[in-house]
Design a protein around this motif. Structure first.
Motif, PDB file in Angstrom:
ATOM      1  N   VAL A 108      20.397   4.856  51.885  1.00 25.54           N
ATOM      2  CA  VAL A 108      20.982   3.984  51.449  1.00 25.54           C
ATOM      3  C   VAL A 108      21.317   2.732  52.499  1.00 25.54           C
ATOM      4  O   VAL A 108      21.205   1.923  52.461  1.00 25.54           O
ATOM      5  N   MET A 111      18.673   1.749  53.519  1.00 24.38           N
ATOM      6  CA  MET A 111      17.923   0.385  52.204  1.00 24.38           C
ATOM      7  C   MET A 111      19.172  -0.691  52.256  1.00 24.38           C
ATOM      8  O   MET A 111      18.559  -2.785  52.308  1.00 24.38           O
ATOM      9  N   SER A 112      20.625  -0.627  52.662  1.00 22.99           N
ATOM     10  CA  SER A 112      21.033  -1.451  52.784  1.00 22.99           C
ATOM     11  C   SER A 112      21.387  -2.970  53.612  1.00 22.99           C
ATOM     12  O   SER A 112      21.823  -4.158  53.696  1.00 22.99           O
ATOM     13  N   SER A 117      23.184  -4.097  47.835  1.00 29.54           N
ATOM     14  CA  SER A 117      23.051  -3.300  46.676  1.00 29.54           C
ATOM     15  C   SER A 117      23.378  -3.502  45.774  1.00 29.54           C
ATOM     16  O   SER A 117      23.293  -4.243  45.049  1.00 29.54           O
ATOM     17  N   ASN A 128      26.070   3.715  42.504  1.00 28.40           N
ATOM     18  CA  ASN A 128      24.730   2.891  43.490  1.00 28.40           C
ATOM     19  C   ASN A 128      23.797   3.023  43.073  1.00 28.40           C
ATOM     20  O   ASN A 128      23.353   4.304  43.025  1.00 28.40           O
ATOM     21  N   TRP A 130      20.464   2.293  44.898  1.00 26.82           N
ATOM     22  CA  TRP A 130      19.799   2.609  46.187  1.00 26.82           C
ATOM     23  C   TRP A 130      20.040   4.404  45.833  1.00 26.82           C
ATOM     24  O   TRP A 130      18.849   5.409  45.935  1.00 26.82           O
ATOM     25  N   SER A 131      21.433   4.862  45.679  1.00 25.45           N
ATOM     26  CA  SER A 131      21.655   6.478  45.619  1.00 25.45           C
ATOM     27  C   SER A 131      20.767   6.583  45.014  1.00 25.45           C
ATOM     28  O   SER A 131      20.154   7.825  44.987  1.00 25.45           O
ATOM     29  N   SER A 133      18.070   5.914  42.967  1.00 27.50           N
ATOM     30  CA  SER A 133      16.575   5.604  43.577  1.00 27.50           C
ATOM     31  C   SER A 133      16.096   6.197  44.156  1.00 27.50           C
ATOM     32  O   SER A 133      15.305   7.052  44.227  1.00 27.50           O
ATOM     33  N   ILE A 134      17.285   6.735  45.722  1.00 24.58           N
ATOM     34  CA  ILE A 134      16.583   7.455  46.420  1.00 24.58           C
ATOM     35  C   ILE A 134      16.415   8.818  46.286  1.00 24.58           C
ATOM     36  O   ILE A 134      15.368   9.688  47.293  1.00 24.58           O
ATOM     37  N   PHE A 286      16.137   4.921  56.906  1.00 23.25           N
ATOM     38  CA  PHE A 286      15.607   4.463  55.420  1.00 23.25           C
ATOM     39  C   PHE A 286      14.508   6.691  55.619  1.00 23.25           C
ATOM     40  O   PHE A 286      14.941   7.712  54.736  1.00 23.25           O
ATOM     41  N   SER A 335      26.439   8.496  45.355  1.00 19.91           N
ATOM     42  CA  SER A 335      27.109   7.479  44.301  1.00 19.91           C
ATOM     43  C   SER A 335      28.739   6.582  44.357  1.00 19.91           C
ATOM     44  O   SER A 335      28.212   5.266  43.677  1.00 19.91           O
TER      45      SER A 335
END
Length: 407
Positions: A108, A111-112, A117, A128, A130-131, A133-134, A286, A335
């Motif tokens: 994350v 990505m950030s 975010s 989050n 992104w959390s 999604s990953i 990442f 997250s």
């Protein structure tokens, strides 16, 4: 060359596992705070990693079993066997669940550094995006349950990490004399023993010994594969070691003074090298997070499978349930937005303290004629193994003493 690539696999997964957010964070902090002075500790850990992982690979090929499975079968005393299994469970399974949050958070952070975010509100809880999604990406890759697909994914991720971090290290133009001095002249400088232990713990990861033995036992059959496994392991770990050193070199030479997260590392490079360096670090971070987010649950599942004597196979429902549980716990805690740096540092120190325990188990089984036959450790392998165990026990004892002194 085509034949060599065909045999690439388990060693690359080991490298992908130890080049995670923990490596990025610990190596960054070591470079920022102590410059090149602790490169020798990384060199030592790379050599130790090669020696111990070779034992694990040899065990997997000769026995056709994982390390936890062999331990369960070889410890005859029921009380000692139960205690050993509980120790392995606590250290590897629960530990990996904790590391998983740091792995996902590390991805994350990558990505950030280049994308904003997004938070989803569920009452009083902010999650989050992104959390999630990953975590779902890692879940999808593991759910495929195809070993060859996993190999190709990890080869790609290790390639991205290597390119990102090594290129960035070259860009900073480090002082080569200081680099060589830090590499071959051991000096603790102002570093505490916990920092040295964290550097070793981030490279020689205890769960990798279990993971590697299980992976080679599935990929190769028969002693004829031993030569191939050793060669593949050597180059994979060497590449991983170069990436780790590149992170230290970049942090040491870039002039960064304060780092509270790996994202700060990327931001600190931006004034010097523009957005390209930020992209290099972000993509590398990442990839490091995603790769470790896959290997940690996978290793935990292999440990449980061996300890409980389950049927082998990536498609087993119970096997999938273990890695899914570890992954979901990591997604949940990541997250919630906990700060990862302190947790990651603690995890690496814990890895270093746990290492001699796992190494002693491994050392014991690879010296049993009933297990390894003529492929037990040679005198040279035993000497090197004892030196490594001695060093890790000494450093572990000193780190525990340092912790208690702080109270």
């Amino acid at each position: 060359m085509k034949k060599w690539f065909k045999n690439v696999g388990p060693g690359v997964l080991v490298s992908a596992a130890f080049i995670g957010p923990g490596t990025v964070t610990v190596c960054t902090l070591a470079g920022v705070e102590f410059k090149f002075a602790l490169l020798w500790a990384l060199l030592l850990s790379i050599i130790a990693c090669m020696i111990l992982q070779e034992m694990a690979a040899r065990l997997g090929i000769i026995t056709g079993q994982g390390l936890s499975e062999v331990i369960r079968n070889e410890i005859k005393n029921p009380i000692f066997r139960t205690l050993s299994i509980l120790l392995i469970f606590a250290a590897i399974v629960l530990g990996n669940a904790a590391y998983e949050a740091g792995n996902i958070t590390g991805a994350v952070l990558g990505m950030s550094a280049i994308l904003p975010s997004y938070m989803i509100e569920f009452g009083a809880i902010s999650i989050n995006l992104w959390s999630l999604s990953i975590g779902l990406i890692a879940f999808g890759i593991l759910a495929i349950g195809n070993y060859k697909v996993l190999e190709k994914i990890f080869i790609g991720l290790v390639g991205i990490m290597s390119f990102s971090f090594v290129i960035t290290a070259i860009i900073v133009k480090p002082d080569l004399l200081e680099l060589v001095r830090g590499l071959f002249l051991p000096s603790q400088g102002n570093a505490g023993i916990l920092t040295v232990m964290a550097l070793i713990g981030t490279t020689v990861v205890p769960y990798n010994l279990f993971l590697h033995a299980s992976l080679v036992s599935e990929k190769w059959k028969g002693v004829t594969a031993l030569k191939i496994a050793r060669k593949e392991l050597f180059w994979a770990i060497l590449l991983g070691g170069v990436v780790s050193m590149a992170i230290v070199v970049t942090a040491a030479a870039s002039g960064i003074t304060n780092v509270y997260s790996a994202a700060d590392f990327a931001e600190g490079l931006e004034p010097l090298f523009g957005s390209f360096a930020t992209w290099f670090i972000a993509i590398g971070l990442f990839s490091a997070g995603i790769s470790s987010a896959i290997t940690a649950p996978l290793a935990a599942a292999y440990v449980v499978q061996g300890c409980l004597g389950w049927k082998k196979g990536l498609h087993s429902r119970r096997f999938k349930l273990v890695w899914a549980s570890v992954l979901l716990l990591g997604m949940f805690f990541s997250s919630l937005g906990f700060k990862p740096v302190a947790v990651i540092q603690f995890a690496q120190v814990a890895n270093g303290i746990l290492l001699p325990v796992v190494a002693i188990f491994l050392f014991w089984v690879v010296n049993k004629n009933t297990v390894m036959g003529e492929y037990t450790n040679t005198l040279r392998q035993n000497m090197l193994g004892l030196i490594i165990i001695g060093i890790t026990v000494f450093l572990g004892a000193k780190s525990i003493y340092s912790v208690f002194q702080g109270f």
